[in-house]
Write a protein that holds these residues in place. Structure first.
Motif, PDB file in Angstrom:
ATOM      1  N   GLY A 170      50.118  32.962  33.010  1.00 45.33           N
ATOM      2  CA  GLY A 170      50.082  33.891  34.132  1.00 45.33           C
ATOM      3  C   GLY A 170      49.225  33.417  35.295  1.00 45.33           C
ATOM      4  N   THR A 171      49.727  33.671  36.499  1.00 39.20           N
ATOM      5  CA  THR A 171      48.946  33.442  37.716  1.00 39.20           C
ATOM      6  C   THR A 171      48.914  34.752  38.485  1.00 39.20           C
ATOM      7  OG1 THR A 171      49.711  31.150  37.837  1.00 39.20           O
ATOM      8  CG2 THR A 171      48.731  32.083  39.830  1.00 39.20           C
ATOM      9  N   VAL A 172      47.716  35.166  38.838  1.00 38.79           N
ATOM     10  CA  VAL A 172      47.527  36.391  39.600  1.00 38.79           C
ATOM     11  C   VAL A 172      46.773  36.025  40.875  1.00 38.79           C
ATOM     12  CG1 VAL A 172      46.548  38.722  39.609  1.00 38.79           C
ATOM     13  CG2 VAL A 172      47.405  37.733  37.461  1.00 38.79           C
ATOM     14  N   TYR A 173      47.306  36.477  42.009  1.00 37.80           N
ATOM     15  CA  TYR A 173      46.630  36.305  43.287  1.00 37.80           C
ATOM     16  C   TYR A 173      45.952  37.625  43.604  1.00 37.80           C
ATOM     17  CZ  TYR A 173      49.103  31.957  43.536  1.00 37.80           C
ATOM     18  OH  TYR A 173      49.566  30.700  43.252  1.00 37.80           O
ATOM     19  N   VAL A 174      44.671  37.557  43.827  1.00 35.10           N
ATOM     20  CA  VAL A 174      43.870  38.754  44.051  1.00 35.10           C
ATOM     21  C   VAL A 174      43.372  38.741  45.493  1.00 35.10           C
ATOM     22  CG1 VAL A 174      41.856  40.067  43.295  1.00 35.10           C
ATOM     23  CG2 VAL A 174      43.159  38.711  41.630  1.00 35.10           C
ATOM     24  N   LEU A 196      33.221  46.380  46.002  1.00 37.80           N
ATOM     25  CA  LEU A 196      34.396  45.932  46.747  1.00 37.80           C
ATOM     26  C   LEU A 196      35.070  47.136  47.381  1.00 37.80           C
ATOM     27  CD1 LEU A 196      35.820  43.506  44.034  1.00 37.80           C
ATOM     28  CD2 LEU A 196      34.448  42.898  46.028  1.00 37.80           C
ATOM     29  N   ASN A 197      35.548  46.977  48.603  1.00 39.61           N
ATOM     30  CA  ASN A 197      36.260  48.061  49.261  1.00 39.61           C
ATOM     31  C   ASN A 197      37.665  48.220  48.715  1.00 39.61           C
ATOM     32  OD1 ASN A 197      34.127  48.725  50.857  1.00 39.61           O
ATOM     33  ND2 ASN A 197      34.895  47.712  52.697  1.00 39.61           N
ATOM     34  N   ASP A 198      38.326  47.084  48.437  1.00 39.47           N
ATOM     35  CA  ASP A 198      39.715  47.133  47.986  1.00 39.47           C
ATOM     36  C   ASP A 198      40.029  45.862  47.224  1.00 39.47           C
ATOM     37  OD1 ASP A 198      42.329  48.087  47.740  1.00 39.47           O
ATOM     38  OD2 ASP A 198      42.958  47.214  49.647  1.00 39.47           O
ATOM     39  N   VAL A 199      40.760  46.010  46.134  1.00 30.81           N
ATOM     40  CA  VAL A 199      41.212  44.870  45.339  1.00 30.81           C
ATOM     41  C   VAL A 199      42.692  45.081  45.056  1.00 30.81           C
ATOM     42  CG1 VAL A 199      40.972  43.573  43.191  1.00 30.81           C
ATOM     43  CG2 VAL A 199      38.953  44.641  44.219  1.00 30.81           C
ATOM     44  N   ALA A 200      43.505  44.084  45.390  1.00 29.54           N
ATOM     45  CA  ALA A 200      44.939  44.156  45.107  1.00 29.54           C
ATOM     46  C   ALA A 200      45.335  42.897  44.350  1.00 29.54           C
ATOM     47  CB  ALA A 200      45.743  44.269  46.396  1.00 29.54           C
ATOM     48  N   ALA A 201      46.114  43.082  43.292  1.00 28.05           N
ATOM     49  CA  ALA A 201      46.553  41.953  42.476  1.00 28.05           C
ATOM     50  C   ALA A 201      48.052  41.756  42.624  1.00 28.05           C
ATOM     51  CB  ALA A 201      46.201  42.199  41.013  1.00 28.05           C
TER      52      ALA A 201
END
Length: 151
Positions: free
Chosen positions: A64-68, A129-134
């Protein structure tokens, strides 16, 4: 200043860092000793930063590769804590500070979504953190390590 032979040596080394010096020398049309001196100079001058082995991720169960994408809450020593946190998480292969609407982009390599969740929890436990999106990569179309040094 690099010349054509230096660029060709770098291209061969990028394709196979285990290639024997005599084989590179033959392809570049110089003697093995001259080739060896050039490679040593390229290392000394910083063009070759390090030599690594590219491992087979599926064989190691790291499919798996996740871009955060992160929007940060900068305050005080936050940046130093962020740098230390990212450096301490081995699953984070890359971290980029961005211009634009987001502050940072991480490339995270994991076994599966549950593994990513443990990485996420380590990240948020140490940082505000204000916002984290994966964004989970569904398929790798291109995964090239060699730089386009003479494009």
């Amino acid at each position: 200043m690099l010349d054509d032979r230096d660029y060709r040596i770098l291209e061969w080394l990028q394709s196979d860092a285990d290639m024997p010096v005599h084989a590179i020398a033959e392809r570049v049309n110089i003697s093995p000793s001259a080739c060896s001196r050039r490679i040593a100079r390229l290392r000394e001058d910083g063009y070759i930063r390090r030599t690594v082995v590219v491992l087979d991720r599926p064989l190691l169960d790291l499919r798996g590769t996740v871009y955060v994408i992160i929007r940060a809450h900068h305050s005080g020593d936050w940046l130093e804590r962020f740098r230390a946190t990212v450096a301490s998480i081995p699953e984070v292969l890359e971290c980029h500070r961005l211009a634009g609407n987001f502050d940072y982009l991480l490339k995270v390599v994991v076994r599966d979504v549950a593994h990513y969740d443990t990485v996420y929890k380590r990240l948020i436990a140490r940082l505000d953190l204000n916002d984290v999106a994966a964004y989970i990569s569904m398929e790798t179309i291109k995964d090239e390590q060699a730089l386009p040094i003479r494009s």
